[in-house]
Design a protein around this motif. Structure first.
Motif, PDB file in Angstrom:
ATOM      1  N   LEU A  87      48.995  68.448 -11.917  1.00  0.00           N
ATOM      2  CA  LEU A  87      49.297  68.835 -10.537  1.00  0.00           C
ATOM      3  C   LEU A  87      50.675  69.471 -10.473  1.00  0.00           C
ATOM      4  N   LEU A  92      47.788  66.851  -3.358  1.00  0.00           N
ATOM      5  CA  LEU A  92      46.499  67.006  -4.040  1.00  0.00           C
ATOM      6  C   LEU A  92      46.032  65.739  -4.749  1.00  0.00           C
ATOM      7  N   HIS A 417      39.661  74.668 -14.868  1.00  0.00           N
ATOM      8  CA  HIS A 417      39.972  74.373 -13.472  1.00  0.00           C
ATOM      9  C   HIS A 417      41.468  74.162 -13.249  1.00  0.00           C
ATOM     10  N   ALA A 418      42.108  73.345 -14.091  1.00  0.00           N
ATOM     11  CA  ALA A 418      43.530  73.044 -13.901  1.00  0.00           C
ATOM     12  C   ALA A 418      44.379  74.298 -14.070  1.00  0.00           C
ATOM     13  N   ARG A 421      44.004  76.515 -11.005  1.00  0.00           N
ATOM     14  CA  ARG A 421      44.757  75.980  -9.881  1.00  0.00           C
ATOM     15  C   ARG A 421      46.253  76.290 -10.042  1.00  0.00           C
ATOM     16  N   THR A 422      46.790  76.103 -11.249  1.00  0.00           N
ATOM     17  CA  THR A 422      48.197  76.391 -11.502  1.00  0.00           C
ATOM     18  C   THR A 422      48.499  77.867 -11.293  1.00  0.00           C
ATOM     19  N   ASP A 425      48.607  78.604  -7.585  1.00  0.00           N
ATOM     20  CA  ASP A 425      49.870  78.087  -7.037  1.00  0.00           C
ATOM     21  C   ASP A 425      51.031  79.025  -7.358  1.00  0.00           C
ATOM     22  N   TRP A 450      35.015  78.860  -7.320  1.00  0.00           N
ATOM     23  CA  TRP A 450      35.042  77.440  -6.979  1.00  0.00           C
ATOM     24  C   TRP A 450      33.947  77.101  -5.979  1.00  0.00           C
ATOM     25  N   TYR A 455      33.662  73.204  -6.238  1.00  0.00           N
ATOM     26  CA  TYR A 455      35.022  72.835  -5.831  1.00  0.00           C
ATOM     27  C   TYR A 455      35.316  73.379  -4.428  1.00  0.00           C
ATOM     28  N   GLU A 458      38.969  72.601  -2.930  1.00  0.00           N
ATOM     29  CA  GLU A 458      40.049  73.405  -3.506  1.00  0.00           C
ATOM     30  C   GLU A 458      39.905  74.870  -3.102  1.00  0.00           C
ATOM     31  N   HIS A 461      41.315  75.077   0.317  1.00  0.00           N
ATOM     32  CA  HIS A 461      42.769  74.918   0.297  1.00  0.00           C
ATOM     33  C   HIS A 461      43.468  76.212  -0.116  1.00  0.00           C
ATOM     34  N   CYS A 462      43.031  76.812  -1.219  1.00  0.00           N
ATOM     35  CA  CYS A 462      43.731  78.003  -1.704  1.00  0.00           C
ATOM     36  C   CYS A 462      43.478  79.201  -0.805  1.00  0.00           C
TER      37      CYS A 462
END
Length: 726
Positions: A87, A92, A417-418, A421-422, A425, A450, A455, A458, A461-462
């Motif tokens: 994260l 989150l 996925h991680a 997400r990074t 961000d 996603w 997902y 997420e 959110h994004c």
């Protein structure tokens, strides 16, 4: 966050959780294990959060996982590990836990409400690992769980306590080095661990070699008994003798990057700093320096540079990604593979225990590399390369989504996925001018993927963050608006879906793309169909032009517009026309090689077959639909098809089997966060099926069969549905 073995939406919720296999032997910690097992005993009270606290590298996670494995049988609903190290932003933690529990929630309810509703009445242990960088979020989340589920056991690992009321803290110290009179049985465990790892490196310590034993004790004492330091040092024994290792460790103290700040200019070359490490700064913690600094000192300059650049990855990486992100300057692409092998040989980088040809770094090792990356003045540039690499990956995934590579792309999206997400961000953190030129397009592609891979939270959110302000018109913005509306449709948020449909239609007209305009029609027509306005939906969807189907995301949206038309006809009772349109979609899907739309087309065809009395065809079509949805981990689609299969099976006279299928369907709907699809017509259909089964069996027999299905895991339920026998 979850890895490949922990699908956010595959829902195997009635097993022993997701504890990873223990790949290395566990040495010592007898007293700590005894205390931790007692604290985790579900029958002991009072129930309070337990936090294992200690410095980086001291073995907090290993201890927590070993203790959890030893009490696993006491938790019939599972021991669930949520790794928080990937994260990068706050807010989150609860979403990460929901994904760990494999709850494919597709509603808009607060996440904490979804988790507590599912966990109510269940006996499970929840582990939050690496809480220190999201400490406030972890404290808030744990406190909220305790207020709603006072009997839930929560185990946390952190470098500092959460300061919660009633929190039980176990302070984990380094392993003891020397045996002393009167010491406990664990005294000397540092040497025992070092000896085991030395043997694995091909340098076993003989019991009769007192000199070697003395040297090993000196090494362990020099490394303060820190398990991570001992393991890293032992890994060096593949190329050094024990005496050479001891000598190297005594030559000089390891150095850390200079303090960052405007007065500390970046080196003219990364190798200048990596070779000589000028200007030592005070370490954040002496033990952290001891734990990793020695291994860093023994690395060659290019190995150090790769180590630093690898720190930008989240959740793991493959060689191809490393070449794209980490090459440059003194580090040519052709050297990457050999240097990565060297870092693996030194235990700086670890092979992924589940996915072949994939790698990971321990949190403390990654953080050390991140400190160096900052000191080198490369942090912004390498993070942008990481962002751009995963932006390209998402763009390629969307471009090929409506093709025979769809299932492969779904697996890749889940694996990465991680990192995705990074990367999102990072794009969202750019200054406003650049943010709107990169973040909106990236969020559109990632949000699209996603949305189709489960997902939804997420994706919402994004996309909400990226679309908070107006951005320049173009295909990227139109896809982002479409993806946001499509998310709202699957979440059952019909008011939001209607609003996003209008914005997407305006953007598509502004862009001047006929294909995008057809895609926007899906949002409007789907909203009308799911809110019971079938005639309006048919009028809107039928008016959309029929264009050649593309291979990309908008091509998938074209097919989904036709699916919405078929659904509207079926829900209106116009089964022949609905079947005809769905068959067109199925044919196009097979031609494209895709499954997402094809599985929904199979569902609608089976629905029409059941309505016209072809029960055998309806059962076969429903099973085909379930199999297609399962390939893409689409829990909503599988749940809808299970409801249909139950209706067909009871019509075939197999009421006992239908009762069990209804139970399995309920289990899947629970995972989505809803009782069933938010459509008055579909709700009425499921209720009718349940009443028919009750009439055939009676309430007691129905309840028995239903509960048997409800108790099945996701995989067991899908396998049961696939069996054609009655």
């Amino acid at each position: 966050m979850p890895d490949r073995t922990d699908r956010a939406n595959s829902g195997d919720v009635n097993n022993h959780g997701n504890l990873p296999p223990e790949t290395l032997s566990f040495v010592g910690r007898g007293a700590e294990l005894t205390r931790l097992r007692a604290a985790l005993d579900p029958d002991a009270g009072p129930v309070r959060p337990v936090t294992v606290v200690g410095v980086g590298g001291v073995g907090k996670t290993r201890l927590a996982l070993r203790a959890a494995a030893q009490v696993r049988d006491a938790y019939p609903d599972g021991v669930w590990l949520t790794e928080l190290s990937s994260l990068r932003t706050s807010g989150l933690v609860d979403l990460a836990v929901m994904e760990t529990l494999r709850l494919a929630d597709q509603s808009t309810r607060p996440v904490i409400e979804v988790i507590t509703e599912w966990a109510h009445g269940r006996r499970l242990l929840l582990i939050l690992d690496s809480c220190e960088h999201v400490l406030a979020d972890c404290a808030r989340f744990t406190a909220a769980l305790r207020s709603r589920l006072p009997g839930l056991r929560v185990l946390l690992t952190s470098r500092e306590r959460l300061a919660l009321p009633g929190e039980e803290v176990l302070h984990l110290e380094p392993l003891p080095v020397d045996g002393r009179p009167g010491a406990d049985d664990d005294a000397g465990d540092a040497v025992a661990l070092f000896a085991e790892r030395a043997a694995a490196a091909g340098r076993p310590l003989r019991d009769d070699d007192s000199a070697a034993r003395a040297t090993a004790v000196a090494v362990c004492r020099r490394l303060d008994g820190i398990p991570l330091a001992l393991e890293l040092a032992a890994a060096r024994l593949t190329e050094l003798t024990l005496d050479q290792l001891h000598t190297r460790l005594g030559e000089r103290l390891p150095t850390l990057p200079p303090l960052p700040g405007p007065s500390a200019p970046a080196p003219s070359s990364p190798l200048d700093l990596l070779v000589s490490a000028p200007g030592e700064r005070p370490p954040r913690h002496q033990t952290l320096r001891t734990a990793i600094g020695w291994s860093h000192e023994l690395c060659a300059p290019l190995e150090r540079l790769l180590w630093a650049r690898l720190s930008v990855f989240s959740g793991g990486f493959c060689l191809a990604a490393v070449r794209q992100v980490c090459a440059g300057g003194p580090l040519p692409p052709e050297r990457i593979a050999a240097l990565l092998d060297r870092l693996v040989a030194q235990s700086i980088v670890l092979p992924d225990p589940v996915i072949s040809a994939r790698f990971r770094m321990l949190d403390t090792v990654r953080e050390y590399g991140a400190d160096w990356l900052h000191a080198l003045g490369e942090e912004r540039a390498v993070r942008r390369r990481h962002r751009d690499h995963y932006a390209r990956l998402a763009r390629e995934g969307c471009a090929e989504w409506n093709t025979g590579r769809q299932v492969a792309w779904c697996e890749r999206v889940l694996t990465e996925h991680a990192n995705l997400r990074t990367a999102v961000d990072c794009a969202l953190a750019e200054p406003d001018g650049e943010r709107w030129s990169t973040a909106v397009e990236m969020a559109g592609h990632v949000g699209f993927l996603w949305r189709h891979c489960g997902y939804l939270r997420e994706a919402q959110h994004c996309l909400d963050q990226a679309l908070v302000a107006e951005s320049p018109p173009g295909p990227g913005r139109t896809l982002a608006l479409w993806s946001r509306g499509a998310v709202a449709l699957l979440q059952g948020d019909q008011e939001a879906a209607a609003n996003w449909a209008v914005r997407c239609a305006d953007a598509a007209r502004e862009q001047g793309s006929p294909v995008a305009q057809v895609a926007a029609v899906y949002l409007r027509g789907g909203h009308l169909a799911l809110t019971g306005r079938q005639a309006e939906a048919i009028a809107v969807l039928d008016a959309a032009p029929r264009l050649p189907v593309q291979d990309d995301g908008f091509g998938a949206a074209q097919l989904q517009a036709r699916l919405a038309l078929s659904l509207a006809h079926v829900l209106r009772g116009e089964f022949e026309r609905g079947r005809e349109v769905a068959d067109e979609v199925r044919t196009a899907s097979r031609k494209q090689g895709e499954y997402w739309c094809g599985a929904f087309a199979d569902y609608l065809i089976a629905q029409a077959d059941l309505a016209r009395g072809d029960i055998r065809a309806a059962m076969s079509g429903a099973r085909t639909s379930i199999a297609g949805h399962a390939l893409l981990h689409n829990t909503v689609g599988a749940a809808m098809s299970l409801d249909l299969l139950a209706a067909a099976v009871v019509s075939a006279g197999a009421a006992h089997r239908a009762a069990r299928l209804l139970g399995i369907g309920t289990r899947l709907w629970e995972l989505t966060g809803r009782a069933q699809m938010d459509s008055p017509d579909l709700i009425a259909t499921r209720r009718t099926c349940e009443l028919r089964v009750r009439e055939h069996l009676g309430d007691d027999a129905y309840t028995t069969g239903y509960r048997a299905g409800l108790a099945m895991t996701y995989d067991e339920g899908i396998a049961y549905a696939a069996v054609s026998g009655q």
